[in-house]
Design a protein around this motif. Structure first.
Motif, PDB file in Angstrom:
ATOM      1  N   ARG A  58      -3.283 -11.914  -8.413  1.00 23.30           N
ATOM      2  CA  ARG A  58      -2.188 -12.550  -7.681  1.00 23.30           C
ATOM      3  C   ARG A  58      -1.271 -11.509  -7.041  1.00 23.30           C
ATOM      4  N   ALA A  59      -0.906 -10.498  -7.802  1.00 27.29           N
ATOM      5  CA  ALA A  59      -0.006  -9.477  -7.270  1.00 27.29           C
ATOM      6  C   ALA A  59      -0.643  -8.766  -6.083  1.00 27.29           C
ATOM      7  N   ARG A  60      -1.928  -8.499  -6.178  1.00 28.15           N
ATOM      8  CA  ARG A  60      -2.584  -7.784  -5.081  1.00 28.15           C
ATOM      9  C   ARG A  60      -2.643  -8.640  -3.823  1.00 28.15           C
ATOM     10  N   VAL A  61      -2.857  -9.934  -4.014  1.00 28.99           N
ATOM     11  CA  VAL A  61      -2.863 -10.823  -2.855  1.00 28.99           C
ATOM     12  C   VAL A  61      -1.511 -10.753  -2.134  1.00 28.99           C
ATOM     13  N   GLN A  62      -0.452 -10.837  -2.898  1.00 32.45           N
ATOM     14  CA  GLN A  62       0.887 -10.784  -2.298  1.00 32.45           C
ATOM     15  C   GLN A  62       1.127  -9.438  -1.627  1.00 32.45           C
ATOM     16  N   PHE A  63       0.830  -8.396  -2.371  1.00 33.38           N
ATOM     17  CA  PHE A  63       1.070  -7.042  -1.882  1.00 33.38           C
ATOM     18  C   PHE A  63       0.262  -6.793  -0.605  1.00 33.38           C
ATOM     19  N   ARG A  64      -0.966  -7.258  -0.628  1.00 29.53           N
ATOM     20  CA  ARG A  64      -1.853  -7.060   0.525  1.00 29.53           C
ATOM     21  C   ARG A  64      -1.265  -7.711   1.784  1.00 29.53           C
ATOM     22  N   ALA A  65      -0.746  -8.904   1.629  1.00 26.66           N
ATOM     23  CA  ALA A  65      -0.162  -9.605   2.770  1.00 26.66           C
ATOM     24  C   ALA A  65       1.026  -8.815   3.324  1.00 26.66           C
ATOM     25  N   ILE A  66       1.832  -8.341   2.396  1.00 17.54           N
ATOM     26  CA  ILE A  66       2.998  -7.561   2.827  1.00 17.54           C
ATOM     27  C   ILE A  66       2.554  -6.309   3.585  1.00 17.54           C
ATOM     28  N   LEU A  67       1.636  -5.592   2.971  1.00 16.55           N
ATOM     29  CA  LEU A  67       1.165  -4.360   3.610  1.00 16.55           C
ATOM     30  C   LEU A  67       0.551  -4.647   4.981  1.00 16.55           C
ATOM     31  N   LYS A  68      -0.239  -5.695   5.021  1.00 15.47           N
ATOM     32  CA  LYS A  68      -0.942  -6.005   6.271  1.00 15.47           C
ATOM     33  C   LYS A  68       0.050  -6.229   7.411  1.00 15.47           C
ATOM     34  N   SER A  69       0.984  -7.142   7.191  1.00 19.05           N
ATOM     35  CA  SER A  69       1.902  -7.455   8.299  1.00 19.05           C
ATOM     36  C   SER A  69       2.773  -6.255   8.653  1.00 19.05           C
ATOM     37  N   SER A  70       3.206  -5.530   7.639  1.00 20.78           N
ATOM     38  CA  SER A  70       4.064  -4.374   7.919  1.00 20.78           C
ATOM     39  C   SER A  70       3.306  -3.309   8.698  1.00 20.78           C
ATOM     40  N   ARG A  71       2.099  -3.039   8.265  1.00 22.18           N
ATOM     41  CA  ARG A  71       1.325  -1.998   8.923  1.00 22.18           C
ATOM     42  C   ARG A  71       0.954  -2.408  10.351  1.00 22.18           C
ATOM     43  N   GLU A  72       0.683  -3.683  10.516  1.00 27.65           N
ATOM     44  CA  GLU A  72       0.379  -4.138  11.879  1.00 27.65           C
ATOM     45  C   GLU A  72       1.561  -3.857  12.804  1.00 27.65           C
ATOM     46  N   ARG A  73       2.739  -4.166  12.269  1.00 32.93           N
ATOM     47  CA  ARG A  73       3.931  -3.908  13.076  1.00 32.93           C
ATOM     48  C   ARG A  73       4.074  -2.421  13.410  1.00 32.93           C
ATOM     49  N   HIS A  74       3.614  -1.586  12.510  1.00 36.08           N
ATOM     50  CA  HIS A  74       3.677  -0.142  12.753  1.00 36.08           C
ATOM     51  C   HIS A  74       2.452   0.360  13.510  1.00 36.08           C
ATOM     52  N   GLY A  75       1.525  -0.543  13.858  1.00 29.72           N
ATOM     53  CA  GLY A  75       0.329  -0.132  14.603  1.00 29.72           C
ATOM     54  C   GLY A  75      -0.656   0.664  13.769  1.00 29.72           C
ATOM     55  N   LEU A  76      -0.647   0.381  12.448  1.00 28.87           N
ATOM     56  CA  LEU A  76      -1.571   1.107  11.566  1.00 28.87           C
ATOM     57  C   LEU A  76      -2.795   0.255  11.227  1.00 28.87           C
ATOM     58  N   ALA A  77      -3.835   0.916  10.731  1.00 32.17           N
ATOM     59  CA  ALA A  77      -5.082   0.212  10.381  1.00 32.17           C
ATOM     60  C   ALA A  77      -4.836  -0.804   9.263  1.00 32.17           C
TER      61      ALA A  77
ATOM     62  N   ASP B 122      -7.748  -2.746   8.128  1.00 29.02           N
ATOM     63  CA  ASP B 122      -9.066  -3.235   7.695  1.00 29.02           C
ATOM     64  C   ASP B 122      -9.091  -3.347   6.172  1.00 29.02           C
ATOM     65  N   SER B 123     -10.071  -4.102   5.699  1.00 28.59           N
ATOM     66  CA  SER B 123     -10.146  -4.444   4.280  1.00 28.59           C
ATOM     67  C   SER B 123     -10.172  -3.214   3.369  1.00 28.59           C
ATOM     68  N   ASP B 124     -11.035  -2.270   3.681  1.00 24.60           N
ATOM     69  CA  ASP B 124     -11.142  -1.075   2.835  1.00 24.60           C
ATOM     70  C   ASP B 124      -9.831  -0.313   2.778  1.00 24.60           C
ATOM     71  N   THR B 125      -9.217  -0.185   3.926  1.00 28.62           N
ATOM     72  CA  THR B 125      -7.935   0.526   3.967  1.00 28.62           C
ATOM     73  C   THR B 125      -6.916  -0.121   3.040  1.00 28.62           C
ATOM     74  N   LEU B 126      -6.820  -1.451   3.166  1.00 28.60           N
ATOM     75  CA  LEU B 126      -5.851  -2.149   2.322  1.00 28.60           C
ATOM     76  C   LEU B 126      -6.220  -2.017   0.844  1.00 28.60           C
ATOM     77  N   ASP B 127      -7.492  -2.163   0.546  1.00 28.67           N
ATOM     78  CA  ASP B 127      -7.950  -1.995  -0.850  1.00 28.67           C
ATOM     79  C   ASP B 127      -7.484  -0.670  -1.419  1.00 28.67           C
ATOM     80  N   GLY B 128      -7.798   0.381  -0.696  1.00 32.00           N
ATOM     81  CA  GLY B 128      -7.492   1.715  -1.218  1.00 32.00           C
ATOM     82  C   GLY B 128      -6.007   1.948  -1.331  1.00 32.00           C
ATOM     83  N   LEU B 129      -5.299   1.578  -0.292  1.00 28.13           N
ATOM     84  CA  LEU B 129      -3.855   1.776  -0.281  1.00 28.13           C
ATOM     85  C   LEU B 129      -3.197   1.036  -1.446  1.00 28.13           C
ATOM     86  N   LEU B 130      -3.618  -0.204  -1.600  1.00 25.19           N
ATOM     87  CA  LEU B 130      -3.121  -1.079  -2.654  1.00 25.19           C
ATOM     88  C   LEU B 130      -3.227  -0.425  -4.025  1.00 25.19           C
TER      89      LEU B 130
END
Lengths: 203, 203, 203, 203
Positions: C135-154, C156-164
């Motif tokens: 559950r925590a990773r799902v939430q965190f992933r969503a946050i990271l995804k939208s934030s990174r998109e706004r910053h023009g960063l990658a 993709d699934s692997d990136t988020l997995d690793g970063l997470l």
DNA sequence: CATGAATGAGGATTCATTCAT
DNA sequence: GATGAATGAATCCTCATTCAT
């Protein structure tokens, strides 16, 4: 129903210890019943720490089961004795007084009752008791069949079924009877037991 | 016969409550045995809080005792029924099948056994049970005596003692028998019970 | 993973009691570990008899499970807080010192470790912990995804997995670290934590 | 480093025996944890009687302590390996994937966690663990210092403190991480670990 | 050296009973 | 009257540790 529960380096010693526990348990169970007897009580009677008992039995229930198994085996011995008789039917009638006396022995009946009561609600014990009963009936049935044939009496299945259970019932009733009437008139009772047995066995 | 346990404002209501508890206890005792049934179980079955039960019974033992007393009274009722018969001896023989059936009823025998087993170790219960047995034998003895006199049979004390206990033993044995052999051949058994009874009653 | 274990007439009071027990358990678990803390210890700390605790929890294991569940929920709260931030990525970096300080708090880390160690061998606890992690990773992933998109960063699934997992790992490591080095130089550590986080979040 | 536990005739044999026990303990501790593993379990795994183990270790706690000591030494070995590298900073970054893989190995992390959790509450173990950590940090600090000097990077005390603990934290976090997320995306995680390490080591 | 039998303290859990409300 | 929260003693069982052999 397993015979040896744990591995020990010296099986003889282990057997002695198991017997110690079972003998102690017999005393405690007779005095307090299966549930009334505590492991502490049993261990004291066995001259052994409570913890040590668990080297020989998995649980208190295992002690109860082993105890029941051991007790239940005595019936088979009775059958084997009976088999040796020249005329089992007549022997049974003749030995009625002795059997009555034995069933009224205060060292025996409380335990017999305890076992039956336990079997009435503990499926594990019920199984032990019923298995033994099946075996005993098989033996008894064979004895009755051959003896009755020699006497020219009916040996059809229903007849044997009824005779069997009625005979055993008569004796098992004694264990109950003596609880309710500890001052039972033993010779008089034995006489009527003989009358009942004779009537059944030779009908 | 210790009936008056507590003082209550409304004795009738108290009696209802006691009955509620005893009925619940009967169900629980039959299911789990005296020691297996917890006060929590009984209180739930009685639709009453555990604490409240103690307004009607001093202790769990008191419930057991009351329950046993109540159960043990049923024998007296049997005796009264028997007394009404024109020829009690013959009635007993004729009714054998019905009595057998009743004794094999799984709602009855577990409790009968439980009571006997408890009496074997609990002196308080033993007293209740033995008192009831004395009373029952007195009644039964009177019935046997008059019936046998009418049939011209012996009615000396030893004879009656033996006959009495043997007859009762035969039936009490059934409760035990069915535990050990739940698949008992009932009609066959009843037939032999009849044979035994006839032989005893008319000897 | 059930929330309410037993039925009580007054659910509020029951909740208070459960909380009492869980608070006491937290103290005892922190001091002695899950297995080192005895029910006696917990009951004393809870100001309640050991027996009574069983009116609110089925077993000691149930207390442990409830305690773990409760602790594990705090991560979700963290995620919700993070979600509120204007620029979550930058907030994380900026708040590094505070998070470091919290993870080094001696009231927290022994329990986090205890939970992880228990999860490593107790499947029931492992399940609780892993479900929460998902559950925590799902939430965190969503946050990271939208934030990174706004910053023009990658994103993709692997990136988020690793970063997470790398981000979480960094913080979970703190709980371990402080056990091994209780005199950790907190500001210096926080500075490098910030460096690592910044590098990861913005890569 | 308390090595001399007992006096033995043949010190070599004693050492072999101690190793036997520690190896067995490792297996048992990994499976059941320090408190879950019983002496009986360990003695069976060690192929040695429970009693005999006490000729080599004073107590179960002494076994745990010795086991922890032994495990904790592996970090020093890692440091020595690192020392040999031409450019330790770069080696660390390059070897990140391998180290990640090792830390995610299910034969390792349960024990690392168990040790940390035990250290969190057992002062004796805490001491062992902290002493080893001090020594490891001294070694690591020297390596970092000389490498960073060669790279023209800051080597003041605070910098090294922070870098040190942040680096170790990152890896110790992995042991925790994998418990919470057994399906971790290893390559992706390794990539971000590398990013974090590179940022820290070269800042 | 080596065994495993034996101990006993300590742990979790249950349950009859009490009592404030 | 009626509740059920609360107690604490008692129970079964485990396990580190000792010791005779």
């Amino acid at each position: 129903m397993s015979t040896t529960e744990k591995r020990h380096i010296d099986p003889d010693r282990a057997l002695v210890r198991r017997k110690q526990v079972l003998d102690a348990a017999a005393a405690c169970f007779g005095r307090s019943g299966f549930h009334g007897a505590s492991m502490a009580e049993i261990s004291k009677a066995a001259g052994m720490s409570a913890g040590h008992i668990y080297n020989y039995f998995d649980s208190k229930d295992a002690i109860i089961a082993a105890f029941v198994e051991q007790n239940v085996e005595r019936v088979s011995q009775l059958m084997r004795d009976l088999e040796q008789q020249a005329d089992p039917l007549q022997s049974m009638v003749d030995d009625a007084p002795r059997h009555v006396r034995e069933h009224l022995d205060p060292n025996t009946w409380p335990l017999a009752l305890e076992i039956s009561a336990e079997a009435a609600r503990n499926p594990k014990i019920a199984e032990v008791v019923r298995d033994a009963d099946v075996r005993a009936r098989v033996q008894f049935r064979a004895i009755l069949k051959s003896s009755r044939e020699r006497h020219g009496l009916a040996v059809d299945s229903d007849t044997l079924d009824g005779l069997l259970d009625a005979m055993i019932s008569l004796f098992q009733g004694l264990d109950v009877r003596v609880v309710h009437n500890p001052n039972v008139n033993e010779p008089a009772l034995a006489r009527y037991m003989g009358i009942a047995m004779k009537a059944m066995l030779f009908s």
